[in-house]
Design a protein around this motif. Structure first.
Motif, PDB file in Angstrom:
ATOM      1  N   ARG A 218       0.656  -1.212  -0.017  1.00  0.00           N
ATOM      2  CA  ARG A 218      -0.036   0.020   0.025  1.00  0.00           C
ATOM      3  C   ARG A 218       0.916   1.234   0.174  1.00  0.00           C
ATOM      4  O   ARG A 218       0.502   2.101  -0.459  1.00  0.00           O
ATOM      5  CB  ARG A 218      -1.015  -0.022   1.215  1.00  0.00           C
ATOM      6  CG  ARG A 218      -2.015  -0.908   1.206  1.00  0.00           C
ATOM      7  CD  ARG A 218      -2.525  -1.034  -0.296  1.00  0.00           C
ATOM      8  NE  ARG A 218      -3.897  -2.079  -0.193  1.00  0.00           N
ATOM      9  CZ  ARG A 218      -3.931  -3.178  -0.677  1.00  0.00           C
ATOM     10  NH1 ARG A 218      -2.917  -3.519  -1.426  1.00  0.00           N
ATOM     11  NH2 ARG A 218      -5.218  -3.834  -0.547  1.00  0.00           N
TER      12      ARG A 218
ATOM     13  N   SER B 140       0.641   3.910  -3.077  1.00  0.00           N
ATOM     14  CA  SER B 140       0.376   5.219  -2.784  1.00  0.00           C
ATOM     15  C   SER B 140       1.332   6.080  -3.617  1.00  0.00           C
ATOM     16  O   SER B 140       1.140   7.311  -3.962  1.00  0.00           O
ATOM     17  CB  SER B 140       0.593   5.597  -1.330  1.00  0.00           C
ATOM     18  OG  SER B 140       0.235   6.792  -0.954  1.00  0.00           O
TER      19      SER B 140
ATOM     20  N   LEU C  87      -3.185   4.358  -5.631  1.00  0.00           N
ATOM     21  CA  LEU C  87      -4.098   4.322  -4.766  1.00  0.00           C
ATOM     22  C   LEU C  87      -4.952   5.306  -4.997  1.00  0.00           C
ATOM     23  O   LEU C  87      -6.526   5.013  -4.876  1.00  0.00           O
ATOM     24  CB  LEU C  87      -3.703   4.433  -3.092  1.00  0.00           C
ATOM     25  CG  LEU C  87      -3.087   3.294  -2.588  1.00  0.00           C
ATOM     26  CD1 LEU C  87      -2.983   3.749  -0.949  1.00  0.00           C
ATOM     27  CD2 LEU C  87      -3.700   2.170  -2.641  1.00  0.00           C
TER      28      LEU C  87
ATOM     29  N   PRO D 134       0.279   4.643   4.654  1.00  0.00           N
ATOM     30  CA  PRO D 134      -1.011   4.361   4.673  1.00  0.00           C
ATOM     31  C   PRO D 134      -1.382   3.399   5.488  1.00  0.00           C
ATOM     32  O   PRO D 134      -0.687   2.451   5.686  1.00  0.00           O
ATOM     33  CB  PRO D 134      -1.350   4.262   2.829  1.00  0.00           C
ATOM     34  CG  PRO D 134      -0.282   3.809   2.678  1.00  0.00           C
ATOM     35  CD  PRO D 134       1.022   4.322   3.274  1.00  0.00           C
ATOM     36  N   ASP D 135      -2.749   3.135   5.680  1.00  0.00           N
ATOM     37  CA  ASP D 135      -3.183   2.048   6.620  1.00  0.00           C
ATOM     38  C   ASP D 135      -2.978   0.860   5.533  1.00  0.00           C
ATOM     39  O   ASP D 135      -3.425   0.874   4.428  1.00  0.00           O
ATOM     40  CB  ASP D 135      -4.740   2.047   6.827  1.00  0.00           C
ATOM     41  CG  ASP D 135      -5.233   1.079   7.890  1.00  0.00           C
ATOM     42  OD1 ASP D 135      -4.927   0.026   7.381  1.00  0.00           O
ATOM     43  OD2 ASP D 135      -5.981   1.354   8.478  1.00  0.00           O
TER      44      ASP D 135
ATOM     45  N   THR E 240      -5.659  -0.310   3.403  1.00  0.00           N
ATOM     46  CA  THR E 240      -6.637   0.812   2.372  1.00  0.00           C
ATOM     47  C   THR E 240      -6.872   0.112   0.966  1.00  0.00           C
ATOM     48  O   THR E 240      -6.176  -0.660   0.490  1.00  0.00           O
ATOM     49  CB  THR E 240      -5.505   1.921   1.951  1.00  0.00           C
ATOM     50  OG1 THR E 240      -5.099   2.472   3.183  1.00  0.00           O
ATOM     51  CG2 THR E 240      -6.139   2.940   1.149  1.00  0.00           C
TER      52      THR E 240
END
Length: 363
Positions: free
Chosen positions: A11, A15, A20, A256-257, A260
């Motif tokens: 992720r 990103s 994303l 990011p999480d 996500t």
């Protein structure tokens, strides 16, 4: 140090690669952020920008090339990249040793290396290309007049590793194209080479490809002895949960999480996503590599779903054909087909659209 799983790295990587969510950025801003885009397939960056940016149109990139704001030349890993003019002038001097190392290791060039005056060949190649853009064969013929004891094709091939040569339009222009015609970077931009510091290049790499190891940047660039640079800089560090490797990153960029959602994205051939790390498990499961990387060095266009490649694709006259690696759930099929039609709107806006599946792997 905080541990990072492949899912977390996936992720983070998506990103930074603008995958994303599409970014509201201009083409030159995106190309600069990515520190160039692999352009071995001359038109690949158009799809690469479309899948990363909001409302990207091909004419924007074509005009940038005509305006000499972006250029195509051999850079990272001695392969053709599309970069901004400033990055070309700044990065090429750092990679000169990579190109010269390629010259030294190429067995086809071994007889030439053993006997020719390399400095004289470099000067001749630079002079000829600066005077007028030339095809590879025309350059070889001109060089053979000065070095008559050598094969023109070998002379021309050697100059590729000795001189910063830009492939000029219409090569790389949407709906036009043409054979590679090359001139020198300095003459095309009417500016001298202005090398970046290695520190700058490390920061640029991590901004688009981090968190990563020094060996990852070596894979991306071809440069060596990067560990001492990474350790000297004030970088954030993580630990890869599986390998225990130390991963370096810029402290200013949050991660990011890991959960996500990752949207479906279509990537072009030779996309940098697959070429910029030593270990690719953050983006490419090992068992899927043979579907994408061929034995003769081709890297196929791919479909990302839930953050990972699940299929390859081809486009011919308004028909986009998807070849899945394995059976896909119906929800994935619907999402992929919807994005495929969006891509066809971009690739062939005036042609009838059709999405087909090379084999029935739909759930």
């Amino acid at each position: 140090m905080t541990g990072l799983s492949d899912q977390a790295l996936n992720r983070a990587y998506l990103s930074r690669q603008c995958l994303l969510e599409r970014r509201s950025a201009s083409a030159p801003e995106a190309i600069e952020h990515l520190t160039g885009m692999q352009s071995q397939a001359a038109l690949a960056p158009y799809t690469g920008l479309w899948t990363r940016l909001v409302d990207f149109q091909p004419d924007e990139l074509s005009q940038l090339m005509y305006d000499r704001a972006v250029v195509r030349l051999s850079l990272m890993r001695s392969t053709i990249h599309l970069v901004t003019a400033d990055d070309a002038l700044g990065i090429y001097p750092l990679l000169r040793e990579v190109h010269q190392r390629n010259l030294a290791s190429n067995q086809t060039l071994a007889p030439l290396r053993a006997s020719i005056d390399v400095d004289a060949l470099t000067a001749a190649g630079h002079r000829l290309l600066a005077a007028s853009p030339l095809s590879g064969s025309a350059l070889g013929e001109a060089l053979a007049k000065e070095f008559p004891d050598y094969d023109p094709a070998v002379l021309s091939r050697a100059v590729r590793d000795l001189v910063a040569g830009v492939q000029v339009p219409p090569r790389g222009i949407w709906s036009k194209g043409g054979q590679p015609i090359t001139t020198t970077l300095e003459s095309w931009l009417d500016r001298p080479l202005t090398p970046y510091s290695i520190d700058t290049l490390v920061h640029r790499y991590l901004a688009a490809y981090g968190p990563a190891t020094p060996l990852d940047m070596q894979q991306w660039s071809g440069l060596t002895h990067l560990t001492e640079v990474f350790t000297r800089l004030n970088l954030r560090t993580y630990t890869h949960e599986d390998s225990g490797q130390t991963l370096y990153d810029l402290g200013s960029i949050p991660l990011p999480d890991p959960e996500t959602p990752a949207p479906t994205r279509f990537l072009p051939a030779y996309d940098n996503l697959y070429l910029s790390h030593t270990t690719r498990t953050r983006i490419l499961p090992t068992h899927h590599r043979p579907h994408i990387f061929t034995n003769n060095g081709i890297i196929k266009p791919t479909v990302l779903h839930n953050g990972y490649p699940c299929a390859t694709w081809t486009h011919t006259k308004g028909t986009l054909t998807i070849s899945p690696f394995e059976k896909l759930p119906r929800s994935a099929v619907a999402t992929i087909e919807a994005e495929a039609h969006n891509l066809l709107d971009f690739l062939a806006p005036s042609s009838p659209h059709q999405v087909s599946w090379a084999k029935d792997q739909r759930g």
